[in-house]
Scaffold this active site. Structure first.
Site, PDB file in Angstrom:
ATOM      1  N   ARG A  47       0.812  -1.219   0.000  1.00  0.00           N
ATOM      2  CA  ARG A  47       0.000   0.000   0.000  1.00  0.00           C
ATOM      3  C   ARG A  47       0.845   1.269   0.000  1.00  0.00           C
ATOM      4  NH1 ARG A  47      -3.925  -1.710   4.616  1.00  0.00           N
ATOM      5  NH2 ARG A  47      -3.052  -3.788   4.465  1.00  0.00           N
ATOM      6  N   GLU A  85       2.329  -9.993  13.540  1.00  0.00           N
ATOM      7  CA  GLU A  85       1.480 -10.432  14.652  1.00  0.00           C
ATOM      8  C   GLU A  85       1.607 -11.948  14.853  1.00  0.00           C
ATOM      9  OE1 GLU A  85      -2.142  -8.410  14.141  1.00  0.00           O
ATOM     10  OE2 GLU A  85      -2.842  -8.882  16.174  1.00  0.00           O
TER      11      GLU A  85
HETATM   12  O1  LIG Z   1       3.010  -2.183  11.584  1.00  0.00           O
HETATM   13  P1  LIG Z   1       2.845  -3.574  11.074  1.00  0.00           P
HETATM   14  O2  LIG Z   1       2.264  -4.519  12.104  1.00  0.00           O
HETATM   15  O3  LIG Z   1       4.087  -4.125  10.466  1.00  0.00           O
HETATM   16  O4  LIG Z   1       1.715  -3.556   9.956  1.00  0.00           O
HETATM   17  C1  LIG Z   1       1.593  -2.530   9.017  1.00  0.00           C
HETATM   18  C2  LIG Z   1       1.657  -3.099   7.632  1.00  0.00           C
HETATM   19  O5  LIG Z   1       0.554  -3.989   7.442  1.00  0.00           O
HETATM   20  C3  LIG Z   1      -0.088  -3.650   6.227  1.00  0.00           C
HETATM   21  O6  LIG Z   1       0.522  -4.286   5.151  1.00  0.00           O
HETATM   22  P2  LIG Z   1       0.303  -5.828   4.826  1.00  0.00           P
HETATM   23  O7  LIG Z   1       1.449  -6.621   5.416  1.00  0.00           O
HETATM   24  O8  LIG Z   1      -1.069  -6.224   5.221  1.00  0.00           O
HETATM   25  O9  LIG Z   1       0.517  -5.861   3.271  1.00  0.00           O
HETATM   26  P3  LIG Z   1      -0.213  -5.114   2.059  1.00  0.00           P
HETATM   27  O10 LIG Z   1       0.162  -3.648   2.129  1.00  0.00           O
HETATM   28  O11 LIG Z   1       0.415  -5.796   0.903  1.00  0.00           O
HETATM   29  O12 LIG Z   1      -1.709  -5.317   2.165  1.00  0.00           O
HETATM   30  C4  LIG Z   1       0.119  -2.157   6.107  1.00  0.00           C
HETATM   31  O13 LIG Z   1      -0.042  -1.726   4.770  1.00  0.00           O
HETATM   32  C5  LIG Z   1       1.517  -1.983   6.616  1.00  0.00           C
HETATM   33  O14 LIG Z   1       2.489  -2.139   5.597  1.00  0.00           O
HETATM   34  N1  LIG Z   2      -6.424  -2.600  11.070  1.00  0.00           N
HETATM   35  C1  LIG Z   2      -5.774  -2.509   9.909  1.00  0.00           C
HETATM   36  N2  LIG Z   2      -6.366  -1.919   8.852  1.00  0.00           N
HETATM   37  C2  LIG Z   2      -5.734  -1.819   7.668  1.00  0.00           C
HETATM   38  N3  LIG Z   2      -4.494  -2.276   7.459  1.00  0.00           N
HETATM   39  C3  LIG Z   2      -3.850  -2.846   8.487  1.00  0.00           C
HETATM   40  N4  LIG Z   2      -2.605  -3.365   8.583  1.00  0.00           N
HETATM   41  C4  LIG Z   2      -2.450  -3.822   9.833  1.00  0.00           C
HETATM   42  N5  LIG Z   2      -3.557  -3.599  10.576  1.00  0.00           N
HETATM   43  C5  LIG Z   2      -4.454  -2.988   9.741  1.00  0.00           C
END
Ligand SMILES: O=P(O)(O)OC[C@H]1O[C@H](OP(=O)(O)OP(=O)(O)O)[C@H](O)[C@@H]1O
Ligand SMILES: Nc1ncnc2[nH]cnc12
Length: 303
Positions: free
Chosen positions: A153, A190
């Site tokens: 993202r 997590e």
């Molecule tokens: O602070 P953290 O616990 O590390 O989590 C935050 C990360 O989690 C989500 O990405 P995700 O790993 O879901 O991947 P995505 O962006 O590809 O959906 C979000 O976009 C952050 O990059």
């Molecule tokens: N609650 C949440 N909503 C969207 N993205 C996330 N990535 C980790 N936690 C999230």
């Protein structure tokens, strides 16, 4: 898909489904990481970066030179523009309870991209926020060399922001996606572990780097990205997120200034008992009511 979003009408203030209090004014805003009480310094505003500032922390240096002249009036108008952009952005967000798993209140940022107006507001708000928190010139004279975006993202707005800041864009990717020499960092999520990689030649020694992502949750991803930037010799100025899951205290893992555009969730998703008046579990998350305002009363308003 069975995802359900909270209806605009019934949606509680952001971050706490049980909070039915009306939108707050300055005086009764909750103390969040992004909006602390008057007695506490705002942690979203870190100290000015020494490389971007003179000895007094406010003036001097090439970047500051670019800001001289009409600075205070343009600061005031930028601040009011930023406040108004934040308000629109808050209204554009949606929340999905129990996605992707039970107990998670998912912050959906996609409406900020599907609307041309919101997308444009997001990029402008980020541009102004960077200038505000890092005390740099607005736009291409920012003096920031590289924007680093986290997969995936962070890729949605990192490159556009980089163009606005006159900076390059460098991705942090999940393993096996980047060719050539890569630096890598393992981090805790997590559940279990994950790995991030960056191309070893993507950042030159001493370049000023800002890391961007949509959300900071546990902070594991952002901390790993920060370590990679430093491994490559980058000068990490700080982090910018759209929002923060405050209750996870992810910012405590980061050793550079952390700034969020909007405030985020202060508490974990509550069970049915805590739902707003008049809601039942079945009624509350009615998928037929599609739009949620995830910004709510807790949204950050920097004075
Ligand atoms: O602070 P953290 O616990 O590390 O989590 C935050 C990360 O989690 C989500 O990405 P995700 O790993 O879901 O991947 P995505 O962006 O590809 O959906 C979000 O976009 C952050 O990059
Ligand atoms: N609650 C949440 N909503 C969207 N993205 C996330 N990535 C980790 N936690 C999230």
């Amino acid at each position: 898909m069975s995802a359900q979003s909270v209806s605009h009408d019934s949606h509680p203030p952001h971050g706490h489904p049980s909070n039915t209090a009306p939108s707050t004014q300055k005086s009764d805003k909750p103390s969040t990481a992004s909006h602390p009480p008057d007695s506490k310094p705002d942690p979203t505003v870190g100290p000015p970066h020494p490389a971007l500032h003179g000895p007094d922390g406010k003036t001097g240096g090439n970047i500051e030179d670019a800001r001289k002249g009409g600075q205070s009036s343009s600061n005031a108008s930028s601040a009011s523009e930023l406040a108004s952009l934040k308000a629109s952005l808050r209204n554009g967000l949606r929340q999905f309870p129990d996605f992707p798993s039970k107990g998670v209140l998912f912050e959906d940022i996609m409406p900020l991209f599907s609307s041309h107006a919101l997308h444009s507001s997001l990029i402008r708000a980020m541009e102004l926020q960077v200038a505000d928190v890092f005390n740099t010139a607005v736009g291409e004279d920012s003096g920031i060399d590289v924007v680093v975006g986290l997969e995936s993202r962070g890729f949605l707005f990192g490159p556009t922001l980089a163009l606005r800041l006159g900076a390059g864009f460098v991705p942090v990717r999940k393993p096996g996606k980047l060719p050539g020499d890569v630096a890598e960092e393992t981090f805790k999520k997590e559940y279990g572990e994950d790995v991030f990689q960056m191309q070893s030649d993507a950042i030159k020694k001493g370049q000023k780097v800002v890391i961007v992502d949509d959300i900071i949750a546990t902070g594991g991803s952002a901390a790993a990205a920060g370590s990679l930037v430093r491994k490559l010799g980058g000068d990490l100025i700080g982090y910018i997120f759209i929002m923060e899951l405050d209750f996870l205290k992810g910012r405590e893992k980061l050793d550079a200034p952390v700034h969020t555009l909007l405030s985020g969730q202060e508490e974990k998703l509550q069970e049915t008992l805590d739902m707003p008046m008049g809601m039942t579990k079945e009624k509350a998350w009615d998928p037929a009511k599609p739009v949620a305002n995830a910004g709510g009363a807790n949204a950050e308003e920097k004075p």
